[in-house]
Design an enzyme around this catalytic site. Structure first.
Site, mmCIF file in Angstrom:
data_model
loop_
_atom_site.group_PDB
_atom_site.id
_atom_site.type_symbol
_atom_site.label_atom_id
_atom_site.label_comp_id
_atom_site.label_asym_id
_atom_site.label_seq_id
_atom_site.Cartn_x
_atom_site.Cartn_y
_atom_site.Cartn_z
ATOM 1 N N SER A 141 0.856 -1.188 0.000
ATOM 2 C CA SER A 141 0.000 0.000 0.000
ATOM 3 C C SER A 141 0.888 1.232 0.000
ATOM 4 O O SER A 141 2.078 1.155 0.361
ATOM 5 C CB SER A 141 -0.887 -0.004 1.250
ATOM 6 O OG SER A 141 -1.536 1.231 1.439
ATOM 7 N N TYR A 154 -1.485 -0.515 10.599
ATOM 8 C CA TYR A 154 -1.731 -0.869 9.202
ATOM 9 C C TYR A 154 -0.485 -0.604 8.367
ATOM 10 O O TYR A 154 -0.064 -1.455 7.566
ATOM 11 C CB TYR A 154 -2.911 -0.075 8.657
ATOM 12 C CG TYR A 154 -3.199 -0.349 7.202
ATOM 13 C CD1 TYR A 154 -3.697 -1.581 6.797
ATOM 14 C CD2 TYR A 154 -2.983 0.622 6.228
ATOM 15 C CE1 TYR A 154 -3.960 -1.847 5.462
ATOM 16 C CE2 TYR A 154 -3.244 0.377 4.885
ATOM 17 C CZ TYR A 154 -3.736 -0.861 4.507
ATOM 18 O OH TYR A 154 -3.986 -1.117 3.193
#
Length: 245
Positions: A141, A154
Protein backbone atom coordinates in the site's frame (compact mmCIF):
# COMPACT_ATOMS: atom_id res chain seq x y z
CA UNK A 1 1.49 -7.74 -25.01
CA UNK A 2 -0.58 -10.42 -23.27
CA UNK A 3 1.21 -13.53 -24.54
CA UNK A 4 2.63 -14.17 -21.07
CA UNK A 5 -0.83 -14.28 -19.48
CA UNK A 6 -2.86 -16.63 -21.64
CA UNK A 7 -3.11 -20.05 -20.00
CA UNK A 8 -1.42 -19.00 -16.76
CA UNK A 9 -2.76 -20.59 -13.54
CA UNK A 10 -3.24 -17.73 -11.07
CA UNK A 11 -4.19 -18.18 -7.41
CA UNK A 12 -5.90 -15.06 -6.02
CA UNK A 13 -6.79 -14.46 -2.36
CA UNK A 14 -9.37 -11.89 -1.30
CA UNK A 15 -11.14 -12.42 -4.62
CA UNK A 16 -14.76 -11.91 -3.55
CA UNK A 17 -14.62 -8.13 -4.05
CA UNK A 18 -12.38 -5.18 -4.79
CA UNK A 19 -8.88 -5.67 -6.13
CA UNK A 20 -9.01 -9.45 -6.17
CA UNK A 21 -12.33 -9.64 -7.95
CA UNK A 22 -11.32 -7.04 -10.54
CA UNK A 23 -8.07 -8.89 -11.20
CA UNK A 24 -9.79 -12.26 -11.56
CA UNK A 25 -12.17 -10.75 -14.12
CA UNK A 26 -9.37 -9.10 -16.09
CA UNK A 27 -7.11 -12.14 -16.16
CA UNK A 28 -9.95 -14.44 -17.17
CA UNK A 29 -10.66 -12.10 -20.09
CA UNK A 30 -7.03 -12.46 -21.16
CA UNK A 31 -7.09 -16.24 -21.08
CA UNK A 32 -5.61 -16.94 -17.66
CA UNK A 33 -7.18 -19.52 -15.35
CA UNK A 34 -7.77 -17.99 -11.93
CA UNK A 35 -8.28 -20.10 -8.82
CA UNK A 36 -9.97 -17.79 -6.36
CA UNK A 37 -10.27 -17.76 -2.59
CA UNK A 38 -12.07 -15.58 -0.05
CA UNK A 39 -14.25 -15.96 3.03
CA UNK A 40 -17.52 -15.16 1.22
CA UNK A 41 -18.05 -18.32 -0.78
CA UNK A 42 -21.40 -17.21 -2.19
CA UNK A 43 -19.78 -14.24 -3.88
CA UNK A 44 -16.87 -16.36 -5.06
CA UNK A 45 -19.17 -18.90 -6.68
CA UNK A 46 -21.14 -16.13 -8.38
CA UNK A 47 -17.88 -14.65 -9.70
CA UNK A 48 -16.66 -18.03 -10.92
CA UNK A 49 -19.89 -18.63 -12.82
CA UNK A 50 -19.85 -15.14 -14.32
CA UNK A 51 -16.30 -15.31 -15.65
CA UNK A 52 -16.47 -18.93 -16.76
CA UNK A 53 -14.44 -20.70 -14.07
CA UNK A 54 -15.26 -24.22 -12.90
CA UNK A 55 -16.99 -24.23 -9.52
CA UNK A 56 -14.05 -26.17 -8.13
CA UNK A 57 -11.82 -23.14 -8.81
CA UNK A 58 -13.55 -21.16 -6.06
CA UNK A 59 -12.74 -22.10 -2.46
CA UNK A 60 -13.77 -20.54 0.82
CA UNK A 61 -10.50 -19.24 2.20
CA UNK A 62 -9.55 -17.38 5.37
CA UNK A 63 -5.93 -16.37 4.83
CA UNK A 64 -5.35 -16.12 8.58
CA UNK A 65 -5.61 -19.93 8.57
CA UNK A 66 -2.57 -21.55 7.02
CA UNK A 67 -4.48 -24.72 6.17
CA UNK A 68 -7.02 -22.69 4.15
CA UNK A 69 -4.31 -21.08 2.02
CA UNK A 70 -2.59 -24.41 1.53
CA UNK A 71 -5.87 -25.99 0.46
CA UNK A 72 -6.41 -23.24 -2.10
CA UNK A 73 -3.01 -23.83 -3.67
CA UNK A 74 -3.46 -27.60 -3.48
CA UNK A 75 -6.74 -27.20 -5.36
CA UNK A 76 -4.99 -25.28 -8.14
CA UNK A 77 -2.44 -28.09 -8.38
CA UNK A 78 -5.19 -30.70 -8.44
CA UNK A 79 -7.09 -28.88 -11.19
CA UNK A 80 -4.20 -27.83 -13.41
CA UNK A 81 -1.00 -29.48 -12.21
CA UNK A 82 0.86 -26.21 -11.68
CA UNK A 83 0.66 -22.71 -10.19
CA UNK A 84 2.20 -19.96 -12.29
CA UNK A 85 1.24 -16.92 -10.22
CA UNK A 86 -0.09 -16.17 -6.75
CA UNK A 87 -1.62 -12.81 -5.92
CA UNK A 88 -1.52 -12.42 -2.13
CA UNK A 89 -4.21 -9.78 -2.06
CA UNK A 90 -6.44 -10.32 1.00
CA UNK A 91 -6.17 -7.46 3.47
CA UNK A 92 -7.82 -5.49 6.26
CA UNK A 93 -7.48 -1.83 7.29
CA UNK A 94 -9.14 -1.25 10.71
CA UNK A 95 -7.16 1.91 11.42
CA UNK A 96 -7.25 3.68 14.77
CA UNK A 97 -4.95 5.79 16.97
CA UNK A 98 -2.63 3.63 19.05
CA UNK A 99 -3.90 5.26 22.25
CA UNK A 100 -7.29 3.61 21.74
CA UNK A 101 -5.57 0.23 22.20
CA UNK A 102 -7.66 -1.65 19.64
CA UNK A 103 -5.55 -4.73 20.20
CA UNK A 104 -7.97 -7.11 18.50
CA UNK A 105 -7.86 -4.98 15.36
CA UNK A 106 -4.05 -4.99 15.48
CA UNK A 107 -4.05 -8.77 15.74
CA UNK A 108 -6.46 -9.14 12.82
CA UNK A 109 -4.25 -6.98 10.61
CA UNK A 110 -1.16 -8.94 11.54
CA UNK A 111 -2.94 -12.25 10.93
CA UNK A 112 -4.34 -11.27 7.53
CA UNK A 113 -1.93 -8.68 6.13
CA UNK A 114 1.34 -10.32 7.20
CA UNK A 115 0.70 -13.96 8.06
CA UNK A 116 -1.68 -14.36 5.13
CA UNK A 117 1.06 -13.28 2.73
CA UNK A 118 3.58 -15.61 4.36
CA UNK A 119 1.14 -18.51 4.17
CA UNK A 120 0.67 -17.83 0.46
CA UNK A 121 4.40 -17.80 -0.12
CA UNK A 122 4.85 -21.01 1.86
CA UNK A 123 2.10 -22.76 -0.09
CA UNK A 124 3.40 -21.97 -3.59
CA UNK A 125 7.15 -21.85 -3.15
CA UNK A 126 7.82 -25.62 -3.21
CA UNK A 127 5.84 -25.95 -6.45
CA UNK A 128 7.50 -22.96 -8.10
CA UNK A 129 10.96 -24.15 -7.09
CA UNK A 130 10.22 -27.55 -8.63
CA UNK A 131 8.90 -25.88 -11.81
CA UNK A 132 11.86 -23.47 -11.92
CA UNK A 133 9.33 -20.75 -12.71
CA UNK A 134 6.61 -18.67 -11.09
CA UNK A 135 5.53 -15.21 -10.07
CA UNK A 136 4.63 -14.11 -6.54
CA UNK A 137 2.71 -10.81 -6.36
CA UNK A 138 2.18 -9.29 -2.94
CA UNK A 139 -0.06 -6.33 -2.18
CA UNK A 140 1.36 -3.57 -0.03
CA UNK A 141 0.00 0.00 0.00
CA UNK A 142 1.00 3.63 -0.13
CA UNK A 143 0.81 3.15 3.65
CA UNK A 144 3.81 0.86 3.29
CA UNK A 145 5.76 3.94 2.15
CA UNK A 146 4.23 6.68 4.30
CA UNK A 147 2.78 6.55 7.82
CA UNK A 148 -0.23 8.68 8.70
CA UNK A 149 -1.96 9.37 12.01
CA UNK A 150 -4.23 6.53 13.11
CA UNK A 151 -2.55 4.23 10.61
CA UNK A 152 0.57 3.05 12.43
CA UNK A 153 -0.26 -0.64 12.70
CA UNK A 154 -1.73 -0.87 9.20
CA UNK A 155 1.35 0.90 7.82
CA UNK A 156 3.56 -1.49 9.77
CA UNK A 157 1.86 -4.52 8.22
CA UNK A 158 2.17 -3.10 4.73
CA UNK A 159 5.81 -2.17 5.31
CA UNK A 160 6.34 -5.76 6.42
CA UNK A 161 4.93 -6.97 3.11
CA UNK A 162 7.51 -4.89 1.27
CA UNK A 163 10.36 -6.17 3.43
CA UNK A 164 9.26 -9.80 3.08
CA UNK A 165 8.88 -9.37 -0.68
CA UNK A 166 12.36 -7.89 -1.09
CA UNK A 167 13.90 -10.69 0.95
CA UNK A 168 11.99 -13.20 -1.14
CA UNK A 169 13.18 -11.57 -4.36
CA UNK A 170 16.80 -12.08 -3.37
CA UNK A 171 16.27 -15.70 -2.33
CA UNK A 172 14.39 -17.03 -5.37
CA UNK A 173 16.72 -15.95 -8.15
CA UNK A 174 18.15 -19.50 -8.57
CA UNK A 175 14.65 -20.79 -9.34
CA UNK A 176 13.67 -18.27 -12.02
CA UNK A 177 10.82 -16.97 -9.84
CA UNK A 178 9.67 -13.38 -10.27
CA UNK A 179 8.40 -11.19 -7.43
CA UNK A 180 6.30 -8.04 -7.53
CA UNK A 181 5.05 -5.69 -4.82
CA UNK A 182 2.05 -3.55 -5.78
CA UNK A 183 1.35 -0.56 -3.53
CA UNK A 184 -2.00 1.08 -4.34
CA UNK A 185 -3.14 4.48 -3.20
CA UNK A 186 -6.83 5.24 -2.77
CA UNK A 187 -8.62 2.58 -4.80
CA UNK A 188 -12.36 1.91 -4.77
CA UNK A 189 -12.76 -1.22 -2.63
CA UNK A 190 -14.50 -2.31 0.56
CA UNK A 191 -11.31 -1.76 2.56
CA UNK A 192 -12.62 1.30 4.44
CA UNK A 193 -15.54 -0.85 5.64
CA UNK A 194 -13.10 -2.79 7.84
CA UNK A 195 -12.44 0.30 9.98
CA UNK A 196 -14.17 -0.15 13.33
CA UNK A 197 -13.80 3.44 14.63
CA UNK A 198 -16.61 5.64 13.19
CA UNK A 199 -14.63 8.91 13.19
CA UNK A 200 -11.63 7.33 11.47
CA UNK A 201 -13.88 5.58 8.96
CA UNK A 202 -15.53 8.88 8.07
CA UNK A 203 -12.17 10.55 7.48
CA UNK A 204 -10.94 7.69 5.31
CA UNK A 205 -14.12 7.67 3.24
CA UNK A 206 -13.59 11.37 2.49
CA UNK A 207 -10.10 10.55 1.25
CA UNK A 208 -11.48 7.73 -0.87
CA UNK A 209 -13.79 10.12 -2.72
CA UNK A 210 -10.93 10.51 -5.22
CA UNK A 211 -10.33 6.75 -5.46
CA UNK A 212 -9.54 5.17 -8.79
CA UNK A 213 -11.48 2.03 -9.77
CA UNK A 214 -10.29 -1.43 -8.76
CA UNK A 215 -9.69 -2.19 -12.43
CA UNK A 216 -6.69 0.17 -12.19
CA UNK A 217 -5.03 -2.31 -9.85
CA UNK A 218 -5.88 -5.17 -12.21
CA UNK A 219 -4.09 -3.30 -14.98
CA UNK A 220 -0.97 -3.13 -12.79
CA UNK A 221 -1.09 -6.90 -12.27
CA UNK A 222 -1.47 -7.39 -16.01
CA UNK A 223 1.52 -5.13 -16.67
CA UNK A 224 3.76 -7.04 -14.26
CA UNK A 225 2.65 -10.46 -15.50
CA UNK A 226 2.85 -9.64 -19.18
CA UNK A 227 6.54 -8.81 -19.24
CA UNK A 228 8.93 -11.28 -20.88
CA UNK A 229 10.16 -13.99 -18.53
CA UNK A 230 13.57 -12.34 -18.23
CA UNK A 231 12.00 -9.08 -16.94
CA UNK A 232 11.13 -8.91 -13.24
CA UNK A 233 8.97 -5.91 -12.29
CA UNK A 234 9.75 -5.75 -8.58
CA UNK A 235 7.62 -2.86 -7.35
CA UNK A 236 4.73 -0.72 -8.55
CA UNK A 237 3.50 2.27 -6.53
CA UNK A 238 0.48 4.12 -7.86
CA UNK A 239 -2.00 6.72 -6.64
CA UNK A 240 -4.91 8.73 -7.96
CA UNK A 241 -3.45 11.81 -9.63
CA UNK A 242 -5.20 13.99 -7.04
CA UNK A 243 -3.93 12.08 -4.00
CA UNK A 244 -1.56 14.31 -2.01
CA UNK A 245 0.03 11.80 0.40
Amino acid sequence: MYENINGKIVVITGASSGLGEATARRLAQLGARPVVGARRIDRLLALAKEIGLPEAAALQTDVSRREDVQRLVDQAMKLYGRVDVILNNAGLMPQSPLERCKVEDWERMIDVNIKGVLYGIAAVLPHMKAQKSGHIINVSSVAGHKVRQAGAVYAATKTAVRVISEGLRQEVKPYNIRTTIISPGATATELPDSITEPDIAENVRKIFEIAVPASTFADMVVFAMSQPDEVDVNEILFRPTRQEF
